[in-house]
Design a protein around this motif. Structure first.
Motif, PDB file in Angstrom:
ATOM      1  N   ILE A   6      39.588  53.198  31.710  1.00 30.47           N
ATOM      2  CA  ILE A   6      39.706  51.872  31.115  1.00 30.47           C
ATOM      3  C   ILE A   6      38.846  50.860  31.858  1.00 30.47           C
ATOM      4  O   ILE A   6      38.833  50.803  33.087  1.00 30.47           O
ATOM      5  N   SER A   7      38.120  50.072  31.085  1.00 32.78           N
ATOM      6  CA  SER A   7      37.455  48.878  31.594  1.00 32.78           C
ATOM      7  C   SER A   7      37.995  47.714  30.769  1.00 32.78           C
ATOM      8  O   SER A   7      37.734  47.624  29.572  1.00 32.78           O
ATOM      9  N   LEU A   8      38.760  46.856  31.409  1.00 34.95           N
ATOM     10  CA  LEU A   8      39.573  45.861  30.714  1.00 34.95           C
ATOM     11  C   LEU A   8      38.981  44.466  30.829  1.00 34.95           C
ATOM     12  O   LEU A   8      38.511  44.072  31.905  1.00 34.95           O
ATOM     13  N   ALA A   9      39.023  43.733  29.719  1.00 38.33           N
ATOM     14  CA  ALA A   9      38.661  42.314  29.731  1.00 38.33           C
ATOM     15  C   ALA A   9      39.864  41.492  29.297  1.00 38.33           C
ATOM     16  O   ALA A   9      40.502  41.800  28.289  1.00 38.33           O
ATOM     17  N   LEU A  55      45.767  34.633  33.358  1.00 40.00           N
ATOM     18  CA  LEU A  55      45.487  34.851  34.775  1.00 40.00           C
ATOM     19  C   LEU A  55      46.457  35.828  35.437  1.00 40.00           C
ATOM     20  O   LEU A  55      46.018  36.748  36.137  1.00 40.00           O
ATOM     21  N   PRO A  56      47.789  35.673  35.260  1.00 39.11           N
ATOM     22  CA  PRO A  56      48.681  36.679  35.855  1.00 39.11           C
ATOM     23  C   PRO A  56      48.387  38.099  35.364  1.00 39.11           C
ATOM     24  O   PRO A  56      48.484  39.054  36.134  1.00 39.11           O
ATOM     25  N   LEU A  57      48.041  38.234  34.078  1.00 39.62           N
ATOM     26  CA  LEU A  57      47.653  39.553  33.564  1.00 39.62           C
ATOM     27  C   LEU A  57      46.442  40.086  34.304  1.00 39.62           C
ATOM     28  O   LEU A  57      46.405  41.254  34.715  1.00 39.62           O
ATOM     29  N   ALA A  58      45.426  39.235  34.448  1.00 40.09           N
ATOM     30  CA  ALA A  58      44.203  39.657  35.118  1.00 40.09           C
ATOM     31  C   ALA A  58      44.478  40.084  36.561  1.00 40.09           C
ATOM     32  O   ALA A  58      43.946  41.097  37.034  1.00 40.09           O
ATOM     33  N   ILE A  59      45.322  39.313  37.252  1.00 44.71           N
ATOM     34  CA  ILE A  59      45.653  39.630  38.643  1.00 44.71           C
ATOM     35  C   ILE A  59      46.338  40.986  38.741  1.00 44.71           C
ATOM     36  O   ILE A  59      45.961  41.852  39.550  1.00 44.71           O
ATOM     37  N   GLU A  60      47.365  41.198  37.909  1.00 46.81           N
ATOM     38  CA  GLU A  60      48.137  42.439  37.992  1.00 46.81           C
ATOM     39  C   GLU A  60      47.308  43.652  37.578  1.00 46.81           C
ATOM     40  O   GLU A  60      47.329  44.690  38.251  1.00 46.81           O
ATOM     41  N   ILE A 100      43.250  48.624  37.794  1.00 47.10           N
ATOM     42  CA  ILE A 100      42.096  49.139  37.057  1.00 47.10           C
ATOM     43  C   ILE A 100      40.985  48.096  37.020  1.00 47.10           C
ATOM     44  O   ILE A 100      41.210  46.924  37.302  1.00 47.10           O
ATOM     45  N   SER A 101      39.794  48.522  36.644  1.00 46.66           N
ATOM     46  CA  SER A 101      38.651  47.624  36.544  1.00 46.66           C
ATOM     47  C   SER A 101      38.924  46.541  35.496  1.00 46.66           C
ATOM     48  O   SER A 101      39.154  46.839  34.321  1.00 46.66           O
ATOM     49  N   THR A 102      38.900  45.273  35.919  1.00 42.75           N
ATOM     50  CA  THR A 102      39.294  44.157  35.063  1.00 42.75           C
ATOM     51  C   THR A 102      38.320  43.000  35.211  1.00 42.75           C
ATOM     52  O   THR A 102      37.938  42.635  36.329  1.00 42.75           O
ATOM     53  N   ILE A 103      37.936  42.418  34.068  1.00 39.31           N
ATOM     54  CA  ILE A 103      37.117  41.210  34.063  1.00 39.31           C
ATOM     55  C   ILE A 103      37.910  40.096  33.396  1.00 39.31           C
ATOM     56  O   ILE A 103      38.377  40.248  32.276  1.00 39.31           O
ATOM     57  N   GLY A 104      38.067  38.997  34.091  1.00 42.11           N
ATOM     58  CA  GLY A 104      38.704  37.826  33.510  1.00 42.11           C
ATOM     59  C   GLY A 104      37.640  36.912  32.929  1.00 42.11           C
ATOM     60  O   GLY A 104      36.737  36.472  33.652  1.00 42.11           O
ATOM     61  N   TYR A 105      37.739  36.638  31.623  1.00 43.61           N
ATOM     62  CA  TYR A 105      36.728  35.837  30.936  1.00 43.61           C
ATOM     63  C   TYR A 105      37.329  34.539  30.411  1.00 43.61           C
ATOM     64  O   TYR A 105      38.406  34.533  29.810  1.00 43.61           O
ATOM     65  N   ASP A 110      43.451  39.499  46.732  1.00 44.81           N
ATOM     66  CA  ASP A 110      43.928  40.874  46.906  1.00 44.81           C
ATOM     67  C   ASP A 110      43.739  41.738  45.669  1.00 44.81           C
ATOM     68  O   ASP A 110      43.910  42.960  45.734  1.00 44.81           O
ATOM     69  N   SER A 111      43.417  41.133  44.532  1.00 42.79           N
ATOM     70  CA  SER A 111      43.224  41.889  43.289  1.00 42.79           C
ATOM     71  C   SER A 111      41.824  42.509  43.321  1.00 42.79           C
ATOM     72  O   SER A 111      40.858  41.948  42.803  1.00 42.79           O
ATOM     73  N   SER A 112      41.735  43.672  43.925  1.00 45.36           N
ATOM     74  CA  SER A 112      40.442  44.238  44.335  1.00 45.36           C
ATOM     75  C   SER A 112      39.545  44.672  43.188  1.00 45.36           C
ATOM     76  O   SER A 112      38.323  44.751  43.339  1.00 45.36           O
ATOM     77  N   GLU A 113      40.119  44.954  42.006  1.00 45.39           N
ATOM     78  CA  GLU A 113      39.316  45.424  40.878  1.00 45.39           C
ATOM     79  C   GLU A 113      38.982  44.303  39.888  1.00 45.39           C
ATOM     80  O   GLU A 113      38.474  44.563  38.802  1.00 45.39           O
ATOM     81  N   LEU A 114      39.262  43.045  40.285  1.00 45.60           N
ATOM     82  CA  LEU A 114      39.126  41.919  39.369  1.00 45.60           C
ATOM     83  C   LEU A 114      37.889  41.082  39.664  1.00 45.60           C
ATOM     84  O   LEU A 114      37.627  40.728  40.821  1.00 45.60           O
ATOM     85  N   THR A 115      37.139  40.756  38.606  1.00 41.69           N
ATOM     86  CA  THR A 115      36.052  39.796  38.696  1.00 41.69           C
ATOM     87  C   THR A 115      36.228  38.763  37.587  1.00 41.69           C
ATOM     88  O   THR A 115      36.946  38.998  36.609  1.00 41.69           O
ATOM     89  N   PHE A 116      35.571  37.616  37.731  1.00 43.28           N
ATOM     90  CA  PHE A 116      35.673  36.537  36.755  1.00 43.28           C
ATOM     91  C   PHE A 116      34.306  36.190  36.203  1.00 43.28           C
ATOM     92  O   PHE A 116      33.308  36.258  36.918  1.00 43.28           O
TER      93      PHE A 116
END
Length: 206
Positions: A4-7, A16-21, A26-31, A58-64
């Motif tokens: 999964i690659s999640l946006a 934001l809480p979704l993106a953090i968790e 998993i690999s997550t991009i907050g847009y 601390d959300s290591s797989e998250l980028t914005f």
């Protein structure tokens, strides 16, 4: 779950809480369209005060990002934009429409779009799906699939946070419903409740 690659579309008090968790798993991009919002999150600051700075770091797989092309490589999209009420007390679906246009232009075969925005029963399939189809030139439930999981965030409530509230899940067919349910079970400690259809999940928000 391993591919999964999640946006997350929309980085307010729901997104934001979704993106953090999810970014912990998993690999997550907050847009978000708001460049200032994205910039402050990149610095570990949250104007809504729902998230502590250390949780963002601390959300290591998250980028914005505020650049739509950055989410083109994702295969799962969670739409968490607001649906405010206009002057006539009617739902303003413009943010949702714009989000669907953005996601539609990114969709590929077998992608999944999950909606959390508060809508009337039927809106996902009757309002959102046609926009996704038009902008992707793909067919619903053949090329891409949808789910709905109503947000249940209570702003300012630090006790009943995202992971501690049972999450209602649904999908546009049985396989997608299972996928959506499994996805949220990655982060929801309280567990999930899978319902029979997207319309049932939409109505449950009421």
């Amino acid at each position: 779950m391993t591919d999964i690659s999640l946006a997350i579309i929309g980085l307010g008090y729901v997104g934001l809480p979704l993106a953090i968790e999810f970014g912990n798993k998993i690999s997550t991009i907050g847009y978000d369209l708001d460049k200032d919002r994205v910039s402050e999150l990149q610095l570990g600051k949250d104007r809504t005060l729902e998230i502590e700075s250390n949780a963002i770091a601390d959300s290591s797989e998250l980028t914005f990002t505020s650049v739509a092309r950055d989410i083109e490589g994702c295969n799962v999209y969670i739409v968490a934009v607001p649906t405010p009420i206009d002057k006539s007390n009617e739902p303003d679906l413009e943010p949702l429409s714009k989000a669907c246009e953005t996601v539609g232009k990114c969709l590929k075969s077998n992608d999944v779009v999950i909606f959390e925005s508060t809508v009337f029963p039927g809106a996902t399939e009757e309002f959102c799906v046609p926009i996704l189809e038009q902008n992707s030139q793909l067919a619903f439930n053949q090329d891409f699939y949808c789910g709905y999981s109503p947000e249940r965030i209570n702003p300012g409530d630090k006790e009943h946070s995202l992971t501690k509230i049972v999450k209602i899940t649904s999908g546009s067919n049985s396989e997608t419903a299972d996928f959506v349910d499994n996805l949220y079970n990655l982060i929801i400690e309280a567990g999930t409740h899978k319902v029979s259809s997207i319309k049932v999940a939409e109505a449950a928000k009421i």
